[in-house]
Design a protein around this motif. Structure first.
Motif, PDB file in Angstrom:
ATOM      1  N   SER A  60       0.813  -1.216   0.000  1.00  0.00           N
ATOM      2  CA  SER A  60       0.000   0.000   0.000  1.00  0.00           C
ATOM      3  C   SER A  60       0.846   1.265   0.000  1.00  0.00           C
ATOM      4  CB  SER A  60      -0.944   0.003   1.199  1.00  0.00           C
ATOM      5  OG  SER A  60      -0.203  -0.071   2.404  1.00  0.00           O
ATOM      6  N   ARG A  61       2.020   1.232   0.600  1.00  0.00           N
ATOM      7  CA  ARG A  61       2.877   2.422   0.607  1.00  0.00           C
ATOM      8  C   ARG A  61       3.351   2.755  -0.811  1.00  0.00           C
ATOM      9  NH1 ARG A  61       7.782   4.420   0.399  1.00  0.00           N
ATOM     10  NH2 ARG A  61       8.390   6.097   1.774  1.00  0.00           N
ATOM     11  N   GLU A  62       3.790   1.749  -1.561  1.00  0.00           N
ATOM     12  CA  GLU A  62       4.238   1.999  -2.931  1.00  0.00           C
ATOM     13  C   GLU A  62       3.091   2.488  -3.817  1.00  0.00           C
ATOM     14  OE1 GLU A  62       5.449  -0.930  -1.461  1.00  0.00           O
ATOM     15  OE2 GLU A  62       7.443  -0.097  -1.134  1.00  0.00           O
ATOM     16  N   LEU A  63       1.912   1.905  -3.631  1.00  0.00           N
ATOM     17  CA  LEU A  63       0.754   2.370  -4.399  1.00  0.00           C
ATOM     18  C   LEU A  63       0.431   3.828  -4.068  1.00  0.00           C
ATOM     19  CD1 LEU A  63      -1.571  -0.740  -4.153  1.00  0.00           C
ATOM     20  CD2 LEU A  63      -0.399   0.093  -6.179  1.00  0.00           C
ATOM     21  N   ALA A  64       0.441   4.153  -2.787  1.00  0.00           N
ATOM     22  CA  ALA A  64       0.142   5.527  -2.378  1.00  0.00           C
ATOM     23  C   ALA A  64       1.184   6.500  -2.917  1.00  0.00           C
ATOM     24  CB  ALA A  64       0.064   5.618  -0.860  1.00  0.00           C
ATOM     25  N   MET A  65       2.458   6.110  -2.883  1.00  0.00           N
ATOM     26  CA  MET A  65       3.505   6.995  -3.393  1.00  0.00           C
ATOM     27  C   MET A  65       3.376   7.171  -4.904  1.00  0.00           C
ATOM     28  SD  MET A  65       4.944   8.147  -0.802  1.00  0.00           S
ATOM     29  CE  MET A  65       6.396   8.954  -1.406  1.00  0.00           C
ATOM     30  N   SER A  66       2.972   6.139  -5.629  1.00  0.00           N
ATOM     31  CA  SER A  66       2.767   6.264  -7.072  1.00  0.00           C
ATOM     32  C   SER A  66       1.606   7.203  -7.379  1.00  0.00           C
ATOM     33  CB  SER A  66       2.495   4.900  -7.695  1.00  0.00           C
ATOM     34  OG  SER A  66       3.637   4.101  -7.610  1.00  0.00           O
ATOM     35  N   LEU A  67       0.531   7.090  -6.611  1.00  0.00           N
ATOM     36  CA  LEU A  67      -0.592   8.004  -6.792  1.00  0.00           C
ATOM     37  C   LEU A  67      -0.194   9.442  -6.469  1.00  0.00           C
ATOM     38  CD1 LEU A  67      -3.504   5.880  -5.316  1.00  0.00           C
ATOM     39  CD2 LEU A  67      -3.218   6.578  -7.702  1.00  0.00           C
ATOM     40  N   LEU A  68       0.595   9.610  -5.416  1.00  0.00           N
ATOM     41  CA  LEU A  68       1.070  10.944  -5.060  1.00  0.00           C
ATOM     42  C   LEU A  68       1.957  11.511  -6.157  1.00  0.00           C
ATOM     43  CD1 LEU A  68       1.386  13.264  -3.039  1.00  0.00           C
ATOM     44  CD2 LEU A  68       3.281  11.997  -2.036  1.00  0.00           C
ATOM     45  N   TYR A  69       2.841  10.691  -6.708  1.00  0.00           N
ATOM     46  CA  TYR A  69       3.710  11.147  -7.791  1.00  0.00           C
ATOM     47  C   TYR A  69       2.886  11.549  -9.017  1.00  0.00           C
ATOM     48  CZ  TYR A  69       7.480  11.338 -11.182  1.00  0.00           C
ATOM     49  OH  TYR A  69       8.340  11.767 -12.154  1.00  0.00           O
ATOM     50  N   ALA A  70       1.875  10.750  -9.334  1.00  0.00           N
ATOM     51  CA  ALA A  70       1.011  11.091 -10.470  1.00  0.00           C
ATOM     52  C   ALA A  70       0.284  12.406 -10.218  1.00  0.00           C
ATOM     53  CB  ALA A  70       0.000   9.971 -10.715  1.00  0.00           C
ATOM     54  N   LEU A  71      -0.127  12.620  -8.984  1.00  0.00           N
ATOM     55  CA  LEU A  71      -0.823  13.857  -8.656  1.00  0.00           C
ATOM     56  C   LEU A  71       0.086  15.076  -8.781  1.00  0.00           C
ATOM     57  CD1 LEU A  71      -3.170  15.506  -7.398  1.00  0.00           C
ATOM     58  CD2 LEU A  71      -2.203  14.917  -5.176  1.00  0.00           C
ATOM     59  N   ILE A  72       1.273  14.991  -8.220  1.00  0.00           N
ATOM     60  CA  ILE A  72       2.123  16.182  -8.192  1.00  0.00           C
ATOM     61  C   ILE A  72       2.754  16.494  -9.537  1.00  0.00           C
ATOM     62  CG2 ILE A  72       2.600  15.952  -5.731  1.00  0.00           C
ATOM     63  CD1 ILE A  72       5.389  14.891  -6.523  1.00  0.00           C
ATOM     64  N   THR A  73       2.808  15.518 -10.438  1.00  0.00           N
ATOM     65  CA  THR A  73       3.424  15.780 -11.739  1.00  0.00           C
ATOM     66  C   THR A  73       2.400  16.098 -12.829  1.00  0.00           C
ATOM     67  OG1 THR A  73       3.478  13.415 -12.209  1.00  0.00           O
ATOM     68  CG2 THR A  73       5.470  14.390 -11.253  1.00  0.00           C
ATOM     69  N   THR A  74       1.116  16.042 -12.507  1.00  0.00           N
ATOM     70  CA  THR A  74       0.087  16.347 -13.498  1.00  0.00           C
ATOM     71  C   THR A  74      -0.133  17.851 -13.557  1.00  0.00           C
ATOM     72  OG1 THR A  74      -1.005  14.249 -13.065  1.00  0.00           O
ATOM     73  CG2 THR A  74      -2.309  15.930 -14.155  1.00  0.00           C
ATOM     74  N   ARG A  75      -0.181  18.372 -14.749  1.00  0.00           N
ATOM     75  CA  ARG A  75      -0.474  19.800 -14.915  1.00  0.00           C
ATOM     76  C   ARG A  75      -1.940  20.049 -14.640  1.00  0.00           C
ATOM     77  NH1 ARG A  75       2.971  20.922 -20.310  1.00  0.00           N
ATOM     78  NH2 ARG A  75       4.976  21.057 -19.267  1.00  0.00           N
ATOM     79  N   LEU A  76      -2.222  21.202 -14.096  1.00  0.00           N
ATOM     80  CA  LEU A  76      -3.591  21.555 -13.756  1.00  0.00           C
ATOM     81  C   LEU A  76      -4.497  21.513 -14.977  1.00  0.00           C
ATOM     82  CD1 LEU A  76      -5.616  22.589 -11.701  1.00  0.00           C
ATOM     83  CD2 LEU A  76      -4.825  24.899 -12.187  1.00  0.00           C
ATOM     84  N   SER A  77      -3.981  21.973 -16.106  1.00  0.00           N
ATOM     85  CA  SER A  77      -4.807  21.992 -17.315  1.00  0.00           C
ATOM     86  C   SER A  77      -5.139  20.590 -17.816  1.00  0.00           C
ATOM     87  CB  SER A  77      -4.087  22.781 -18.419  1.00  0.00           C
ATOM     88  OG  SER A  77      -2.847  22.159 -18.723  1.00  0.00           O
ATOM     89  N   GLU A  78      -4.353  19.591 -17.417  1.00  0.00           N
ATOM     90  CA  GLU A  78      -4.584  18.212 -17.858  1.00  0.00           C
ATOM     91  C   GLU A  78      -5.487  17.438 -16.907  1.00  0.00           C
ATOM     92  OE1 GLU A  78      -0.669  16.613 -18.107  1.00  0.00           O
ATOM     93  OE2 GLU A  78      -0.130  17.806 -19.844  1.00  0.00           O
ATOM     94  N   THR A  80      -8.778  16.366 -14.985  1.00  0.00           N
ATOM     95  CA  THR A  80     -10.219  16.401 -15.206  1.00  0.00           C
ATOM     96  C   THR A  80     -10.911  16.742 -13.891  1.00  0.00           C
ATOM     97  OG1 THR A  80     -10.518  14.071 -14.668  1.00  0.00           O
ATOM     98  CG2 THR A  80     -10.009  14.610 -16.970  1.00  0.00           C
ATOM     99  N   TRP A  81     -12.209  16.986 -13.973  1.00  0.00           N
ATOM    100  CA  TRP A  81     -12.967  17.250 -12.765  1.00  0.00           C
ATOM    101  C   TRP A  81     -12.905  16.037 -11.832  1.00  0.00           C
ATOM    102  CZ3 TRP A  81     -17.249  14.955 -10.518  1.00  0.00           C
ATOM    103  CH2 TRP A  81     -17.790  15.661  -9.436  1.00  0.00           C
ATOM    104  N   THR A  82     -12.910  14.842 -12.393  1.00  0.00           N
ATOM    105  CA  THR A  82     -12.829  13.615 -11.596  1.00  0.00           C
ATOM    106  C   THR A  82     -11.505  13.535 -10.847  1.00  0.00           C
ATOM    107  OG1 THR A  82     -14.206  12.516 -13.250  1.00  0.00           O
ATOM    108  CG2 THR A  82     -13.049  11.108 -11.703  1.00  0.00           C
ATOM    109  N   ASP A  83     -10.411  13.922 -11.509  1.00  0.00           N
ATOM    110  CA  ASP A  83      -9.108  13.932 -10.832  1.00  0.00           C
ATOM    111  C   ASP A  83      -9.127  14.877  -9.640  1.00  0.00           C
ATOM    112  OD1 ASP A  83      -8.180  12.213 -12.807  1.00  0.00           O
ATOM    113  OD2 ASP A  83      -7.334  13.837 -14.012  1.00  0.00           O
ATOM    114  N   LYS A  84      -9.681  16.055  -9.845  1.00  0.00           N
ATOM    115  CA  LYS A  84      -9.754  17.033  -8.760  1.00  0.00           C
ATOM    116  C   LYS A  84     -10.669  16.552  -7.642  1.00  0.00           C
ATOM    117  CE  LYS A  84      -8.977  20.793 -11.987  1.00  0.00           C
ATOM    118  NZ  LYS A  84      -9.562  21.968 -12.638  1.00  0.00           N
ATOM    119  N   ASP A  85     -11.728  15.880  -8.016  1.00  0.00           N
ATOM    120  CA  ASP A  85     -12.644  15.322  -7.024  1.00  0.00           C
ATOM    121  C   ASP A  85     -11.938  14.281  -6.169  1.00  0.00           C
ATOM    122  OD1 ASP A  85     -15.329  14.865  -5.887  1.00  0.00           O
ATOM    123  OD2 ASP A  85     -15.132  12.902  -6.868  1.00  0.00           O
TER     124      ASP A  85
END
Length: 145
Positions: A60-78, A80-85
């Protein structure tokens, strides 16, 4: 009154373990020392980790860190509303468990600043995390952090 009842219970109605019969149904031949039990637990944990490593299965730690990495490297313009939700739901969960949302947002901003190139962050809102979190009821124009 309550104190007197409790005092009577302690002085007159106490249980002496030496006066009681042995209630053990399954008798062990000898007690296992706590050090042995802890060592066995460490051995089982080590074996489980080796099996997970061989299967290349993330925990679960590696999964959470991967999700965090995906979040912090995604540009705001890219995003979706679902991502922000999803981000808003994670922050609401942290808040429900007693964490300070502003501190969580500040931590996300620090991690983003550490891992994302400054040129990729050009034109983003300031470092301030003082803006209150909004509930995920409608699409937002900016991230909640």
């Amino acid at each position: 009154m309550v104190a007197a009842i409790d005092e009577t219970r302690r002085t007159e109605n106490f249980r002496n373990p030496d006066d009681r019969p042995d209630a053990t149904v399954f008798k062990m031949r000898g007690r296992v020392p706590p050090e042995v039990i802890r060592a066995q637990t460490r051995c089982r944990t080590a074996a489980w980790r080796v099996r997970m490593d061989r299967r290349k299965a993330p925990d679960s730690r590696e999964l959470a860190m991967s999700l965090l990495y995906a979040l912090i490297t995604t540009r705001l313009s890219e995003m979706t509303w679902t991502d922000k939700d999803l981000v808003a739901r994670a922050l609401m969960d942290l808040q429900a468990r007693g964490y300070d949302v502003n501190e969580a947002k500040a931590t996300l901003r620090r991690i983003r600043n550490r891992y994302v190139d400054p040129a990729d962050r050009a034109g983003e809102p300031s470092e301030s995390c003082a803006a209150p979190i909004r509930l995920a009821t409608e699409p937002e124009d900016d991230l909640p952090f």
